[in-house]
Design a protein around this motif. Structure first.
Motif, PDB file in Angstrom:
ATOM      1  N   PHE A   1       0.845  -1.192   0.000  1.00 37.39           N
ATOM      2  CA  PHE A   1       0.000   0.000   0.000  1.00 37.39           C
ATOM      3  C   PHE A   1       0.878   1.239   0.000  1.00 37.39           C
ATOM      4  O   PHE A   1       1.896   1.287   0.686  1.00 37.39           O
ATOM      5  N   GLN A   2       0.462   2.248  -0.767  1.00 37.84           N
ATOM      6  CA  GLN A   2       1.104   3.560  -0.757  1.00 37.84           C
ATOM      7  C   GLN A   2       0.039   4.631  -0.679  1.00 37.84           C
ATOM      8  O   GLN A   2      -0.939   4.591  -1.422  1.00 37.84           O
ATOM      9  N   LEU A   3       0.253   5.589   0.218  1.00 34.80           N
ATOM     10  CA  LEU A   3      -0.617   6.755   0.311  1.00 34.80           C
ATOM     11  C   LEU A   3      -0.169   7.762  -0.735  1.00 34.80           C
ATOM     12  O   LEU A   3       1.030   7.992  -0.904  1.00 34.80           O
ATOM     13  N   ILE A   4      -1.112   8.355  -1.457  1.00 29.56           N
ATOM     14  CA  ILE A   4      -0.800   9.357  -2.475  1.00 29.56           C
ATOM     15  C   ILE A   4      -1.209  10.748  -2.001  1.00 29.56           C
ATOM     16  O   ILE A   4      -0.464  11.715  -2.173  1.00 29.56           O
ATOM     17  N   LYS A   5      -2.413  10.852  -1.421  1.00 27.72           N
ATOM     18  CA  LYS A   5      -2.917  12.131  -0.911  1.00 27.72           C
ATOM     19  C   LYS A   5      -3.419  11.925   0.505  1.00 27.72           C
ATOM     20  O   LYS A   5      -3.947  10.859   0.786  1.00 27.72           O
ATOM     21  N   PRO A   6      -3.299  12.857   1.395  1.00 31.97           N
ATOM     22  CA  PRO A   6      -2.730  14.188   1.242  1.00 31.97           C
ATOM     23  C   PRO A   6      -1.216  14.119   0.976  1.00 31.97           C
ATOM     24  O   PRO A   6      -0.516  13.307   1.568  1.00 31.97           O
ATOM     25  N   ARG A   7      -0.757  14.979   0.090  1.00 31.78           N
ATOM     26  CA  ARG A   7       0.624  14.919  -0.404  1.00 31.78           C
ATOM     27  C   ARG A   7       1.669  15.100   0.695  1.00 31.78           C
ATOM     28  O   ARG A   7       2.684  14.417   0.688  1.00 31.78           O
ATOM     29  N   THR A   8       1.439  16.007   1.625  1.00 28.17           N
ATOM     30  CA  THR A   8       2.443  16.231   2.673  1.00 28.17           C
ATOM     31  C   THR A   8       2.581  14.988   3.555  1.00 28.17           C
ATOM     32  O   THR A   8       3.692  14.588   3.899  1.00 28.17           O
ATOM     33  N   THR A   9       1.473  14.360   3.896  1.00 31.64           N
ATOM     34  CA  THR A   9       1.511  13.132   4.696  1.00 31.64           C
ATOM     35  C   THR A   9       2.173  12.008   3.912  1.00 31.64           C
ATOM     36  O   THR A   9       2.999  11.268   4.454  1.00 31.64           O
ATOM     37  N   ALA A  10       1.839  11.880   2.622  1.00 33.58           N
ATOM     38  CA  ALA A  10       2.439  10.840   1.779  1.00 33.58           C
ATOM     39  C   ALA A  10       3.947  11.044   1.662  1.00 33.58           C
ATOM     40  O   ALA A  10       4.720  10.081   1.729  1.00 33.58           O
ATOM     41  N   TYR A  11       4.377  12.289   1.498  1.00 37.50           N
ATOM     42  CA  TYR A  11       5.802  12.582   1.383  1.00 37.50           C
ATOM     43  C   TYR A  11       6.516  12.249   2.685  1.00 37.50           C
ATOM     44  O   TYR A  11       7.588  11.632   2.682  1.00 37.50           O
ATOM     45  N   TYR A  12       5.921  12.622   3.812  1.00 39.19           N
ATOM     46  CA  TYR A  12       6.512  12.311   5.113  1.00 39.19           C
ATOM     47  C   TYR A  12       6.647  10.794   5.294  1.00 39.19           C
ATOM     48  O   TYR A  12       7.685  10.306   5.735  1.00 39.19           O
ATOM     49  N   LEU A  13       5.600  10.040   4.956  1.00 39.45           N
ATOM     50  CA  LEU A  13       5.649   8.581   5.090  1.00 39.45           C
ATOM     51  C   LEU A  13       6.713   7.984   4.181  1.00 39.45           C
ATOM     52  O   LEU A  13       7.408   7.039   4.550  1.00 39.45           O
TER      53      LEU A  13
ATOM     54  N   THR B   1      -3.527   9.613  11.538  1.00 38.49           N
ATOM     55  CA  THR B   1      -2.766   9.998  10.342  1.00 38.49           C
ATOM     56  C   THR B   1      -3.624  10.816   9.389  1.00 38.49           C
ATOM     57  O   THR B   1      -3.144  11.770   8.778  1.00 38.49           O
ATOM     58  N   LEU B   2      -4.898  10.461   9.254  1.00 39.24           N
ATOM     59  CA  LEU B   2      -5.789  11.128   8.303  1.00 39.24           C
ATOM     60  C   LEU B   2      -6.894  11.875   9.039  1.00 39.24           C
ATOM     61  O   LEU B   2      -7.245  11.530  10.167  1.00 39.24           O
ATOM     62  N   ASP B   3      -7.451  12.866   8.365  1.00 39.62           N
ATOM     63  CA  ASP B   3      -8.595  13.613   8.903  1.00 39.62           C
ATOM     64  C   ASP B   3      -9.873  12.870   8.491  1.00 39.62           C
ATOM     65  O   ASP B   3     -10.218  12.845   7.306  1.00 39.62           O
ATOM     66  N   PRO B   4     -10.578  12.255   9.441  1.00 42.87           N
ATOM     67  CA  PRO B   4     -11.770  11.478   9.081  1.00 42.87           C
ATOM     68  C   PRO B   4     -12.910  12.330   8.517  1.00 42.87           C
ATOM     69  O   PRO B   4     -13.825  11.802   7.901  1.00 42.87           O
ATOM     70  N   LYS B   5     -12.822  13.637   8.681  1.00 44.32           N
ATOM     71  CA  LYS B   5     -13.874  14.517   8.172  1.00 44.32           C
ATOM     72  C   LYS B   5     -13.650  14.878   6.705  1.00 44.32           C
ATOM     73  O   LYS B   5     -14.512  15.498   6.096  1.00 44.32           O
ATOM     74  N   LYS B   6     -12.499  14.492   6.143  1.00 45.65           N
ATOM     75  CA  LYS B   6     -12.182  14.841   4.754  1.00 45.65           C
ATOM     76  C   LYS B   6     -11.745  13.611   3.953  1.00 45.65           C
ATOM     77  O   LYS B   6     -10.622  13.550   3.462  1.00 45.65           O
ATOM     78  N   PRO B   7     -12.623  12.621   3.801  1.00 50.34           N
ATOM     79  CA  PRO B   7     -12.227  11.424   3.049  1.00 50.34           C
ATOM     80  C   PRO B   7     -11.979  11.719   1.569  1.00 50.34           C
ATOM     81  O   PRO B   7     -11.240  10.984   0.902  1.00 50.34           O
TER      82      PRO B   7
ATOM     83  N   ASN C   1     -10.159  13.969   0.420  1.00 52.47           N
ATOM     84  CA  ASN C   1      -8.775  14.414   0.256  1.00 52.47           C
ATOM     85  C   ASN C   1      -7.782  13.264   0.359  1.00 52.47           C
ATOM     86  O   ASN C   1      -6.586  13.500   0.417  1.00 52.47           O
ATOM     87  N   VAL C   2      -8.269  12.041   0.417  1.00 58.81           N
ATOM     88  CA  VAL C   2      -7.406  10.881   0.607  1.00 58.81           C
ATOM     89  C   VAL C   2      -7.371  10.053  -0.676  1.00 58.81           C
ATOM     90  O   VAL C   2      -8.404   9.801  -1.296  1.00 58.81           O
ATOM     91  N   ALA C   3      -6.161   9.640  -1.063  1.00 58.59           N
ATOM     92  CA  ALA C   3      -5.985   8.739  -2.206  1.00 58.59           C
ATOM     93  C   ALA C   3      -4.835   7.794  -1.895  1.00 58.59           C
ATOM     94  O   ALA C   3      -3.861   8.169  -1.232  1.00 58.59           O
ATOM     95  N   GLY C   4      -4.966   6.591  -2.362  1.00 60.44           N
ATOM     96  CA  GLY C   4      -3.924   5.590  -2.150  1.00 60.44           C
ATOM     97  C   GLY C   4      -3.945   4.573  -3.267  1.00 60.44           C
ATOM     98  O   GLY C   4      -4.840   4.578  -4.119  1.00 60.44           O
ATOM     99  N   GLN C   5      -2.938   3.708  -3.265  1.00 58.41           N
ATOM    100  CA  GLN C   5      -2.851   2.664  -4.285  1.00 58.41           C
ATOM    101  C   GLN C   5      -2.271   1.395  -3.677  1.00 58.41           C
ATOM    102  O   GLN C   5      -1.568   1.441  -2.670  1.00 58.41           O
ATOM    103  N   VAL C   6      -2.601   0.264  -4.303  1.00 60.33           N
ATOM    104  CA  VAL C   6      -2.114  -1.036  -3.855  1.00 60.33           C
ATOM    105  C   VAL C   6      -1.601  -1.821  -5.057  1.00 60.33           C
ATOM    106  O   VAL C   6      -1.974  -1.547  -6.199  1.00 60.33           O
TER     107      VAL C   6
END
Length: 190
Positions: free
Chosen positions: A68-80, A139-145, A147-152
């Motif tokens: 799994f890789q997080l893509i968005k939010p970009r700042t969180t993905a970059y940090y990870l 890690t993520l804001d549950p109120k803004k789903p 704004n979240v993107a990922g891939q597997v």
């Protein structure tokens, strides 16, 4: 002469296309949970190449890795990505083995194992997971789903093969088995 060349080219394309989909995604969904984690559910259709099938029948355990890789939010993905040294942000391993005495196939995830009477059923369970929590709480804001993107992706883990088979696998298309990165369909848990 042109017809023979055209037929040869067409056959090469068909053969390549036939092996290109050895792992295909059937389901790739995620939910942002109220605690700020991401719950991933996947299912893949996997077909072994003839060399891998022969190795499995001869007792070689095949290791697969779901990444799994997080893509968005970009700042969180970059940090990870920095924290994980640009490795996948989460991964889980599957092992497929053939039991010749019972004629059954064993699929293991960690210390948990399931047995299947056919290879088709065993392969259907590789990469099939429900509710896999891939990120730490908060890690993520549950109120803004939105704004979240990922891939597997699912792939054969060549490093899990015995050393002589690892050497065969290097540079061999017959020993390479992986899906493309599949974008997750992210939903709100509410």
């Amino acid at each position: 002469m042109k017809n023979i060349s055209l037929i040869g080219l067409l056959l090469c394309c068909l053969a390549t296309a036939a092996w290109a989909d050895t792992i295909a995604s059937r389901r790739a969904e995620a939910e942002v949970m109220p605690d700020g984690t991401l719950s991933v559910s996947t299912r893949f259709l996997t077909r072994l190449t003839p060399s891998l099938n022969e190795a499995l029948q001869q007792g070689v355990v095949l290791g697969f890795r779901l990444e799994f890789q997080l893509i968005k939010p970009r700042t969180t993905a970059y940090y990870l990505s920095l924290r994980e040294w640009f490795d996948p942000h989460a991964q889980i391993g599957f092992k497929l083995a053939y039991q010749p005495l019972t004629g059954r196939y064993r699929v293991s995830i960690g210390s948990l194992s399931n047995y299947y009477p056919t290879l088709r059923e065993a392969l259907a369970s590789i990469g099939a997971i429900q509710g896999w929590r891939v990120l730490n709480a908060g890690t993520l804001d549950p109120k803004k789903p939105g704004n979240v993107a990922g891939q597997v992706r699912l792939l054969l883990d060549i490093s899990e093969l015995p050393k002589p088979f690892q050497m065969n696998a290097l540079g061999s298309d017959d020993w390479t088995l992986e899906s493309d990165w599949i974008k997750l369909d992210v939903k709100d848990a509410n």
